[in-house]
Design a protein around this motif. Structure first.
Motif, mmCIF file in Angstrom:
data_model
loop_
_atom_site.group_PDB
_atom_site.id
_atom_site.type_symbol
_atom_site.label_atom_id
_atom_site.label_comp_id
_atom_site.label_asym_id
_atom_site.label_seq_id
_atom_site.Cartn_x
_atom_site.Cartn_y
_atom_site.Cartn_z
ATOM 1 N N GLN A 1 1.170 -1.388 0.203
ATOM 2 C CA GLN A 1 0.640 -0.278 0.083
ATOM 3 C C GLN A 1 0.883 1.268 -0.273
ATOM 4 O O GLN A 1 1.942 1.133 0.971
ATOM 5 N N ASN A 2 0.622 3.024 -0.726
ATOM 6 C CA ASN A 2 1.165 3.397 -0.940
ATOM 7 C C ASN A 2 2.337 3.463 -1.581
ATOM 8 O O ASN A 2 3.433 4.269 -2.194
ATOM 9 N N ASP A 3 2.495 1.667 -2.381
ATOM 10 C CA ASP A 3 3.493 2.082 -3.583
ATOM 11 C C ASP A 3 3.923 3.175 -4.666
ATOM 12 O O ASP A 3 2.167 2.722 -5.646
ATOM 13 N N GLU A 4 4.120 3.713 -5.015
ATOM 14 C CA GLU A 4 4.444 4.059 -6.352
ATOM 15 C C GLU A 4 5.309 3.036 -7.673
ATOM 16 O O GLU A 4 6.244 3.772 -7.590
ATOM 17 N N CYS B 1 -6.192 1.969 -6.854
ATOM 18 C CA CYS B 1 -5.284 2.336 -7.453
ATOM 19 C C CYS B 1 -5.278 3.655 -8.302
ATOM 20 O O CYS B 1 -6.140 4.000 -8.224
ATOM 21 N N LYS C 1 -0.147 4.448 -8.405
ATOM 22 C CA LYS C 1 -0.109 4.494 -7.264
ATOM 23 C C LYS C 1 -0.991 3.901 -6.465
ATOM 24 O O LYS C 1 -2.376 4.492 -6.458
ATOM 25 N N LYS D 1 -3.720 2.210 -4.045
ATOM 26 C CA LYS D 1 -4.101 2.558 -2.143
ATOM 27 C C LYS D 1 -4.843 1.927 -1.159
ATOM 28 O O LYS D 1 -4.832 2.413 -0.126
ATOM 29 N N ASP E 1 0.493 -0.974 4.535
ATOM 30 C CA ASP E 1 2.079 -0.145 4.674
ATOM 31 C C ASP E 1 1.997 -0.729 5.891
ATOM 32 O O ASP E 1 1.645 -0.356 6.628
ATOM 33 N N SER F 1 -1.164 -0.096 10.145
ATOM 34 C CA SER F 1 -0.775 1.432 9.377
ATOM 35 C C SER F 1 0.714 1.701 9.854
ATOM 36 O O SER F 1 0.354 1.573 11.272
#
Length: 145
Positions: free
Chosen positions: A27-30, A57, A82, A84, A113, A138
């Motif tokens: 989660q939050n990867d780009e 995403c 990205k 989400k 994440d 989180s």
């Protein structure tokens, strides 16, 4: 009469697309997702690629890209996203060509994440024994180290 036979069977596509997703995302990867375009036709063709927009995403560039691919050639187009939401998620791309078209849908595991904490407690299992568990998903809820 019953019988059997052995014969070679050739299975081949003249035009197709393939998505090269990683084994897992966080989660939050780009990331930039590569989409390979295979054109084994004897002539070049114009191809329009479109990503199906999903809630899990956020697309970081345009959802549709075009390219001209030569005869008997392979090309790659990247779609930046990205991540989400976590869970098992699907990514779909459709390719429309002048002569042939194709579509593909693959799934990827998106993990939350944060950091994994394992905790165990040993005790007698008797009446009145309480065992509490905490799940941290989180990075914002993690205790300082």
């Amino acid at each position: 009469q019953l019988g059997f036979s052995n014969a070679a069977l050739r299975v081949f596509q003249d035009f197709f697309v393939d998505i090269d997703l990683p084994v897992a995302l966080t989660q939050n990867d780009e990331v930039a997702i590569p989409v390979a375009v295979y054109n084994y036709l004897p002539e070049a063709q114009n191809v329009r690629l479109q990503v199906k927009l999903e809630d899990w995403c956020e697309l970081q560039d345009q959802p549709e890209k075009s390219l001209q691919i030569a005869a008997n050639d392979i090309d790659v187009v990247y779609f930046r996203i990205k991540v989400k939401q976590f869970g098992e998620q699907a990514f779909q791309v459709t390719a429309w060509g002048d002569k042939l078209s194709d579509a593909i849908k693959r799934s990827v595991a998106v993990i939350p994440d944060g950091r994994l904490f394992r905790k165990s407690k040993s005790d007698w299992l008797r009446q009145g024994t309480l065992v509490a568990t905490t799940i941290v998903t989180s990075a914002s809820t993690l205790p300082p180290i």
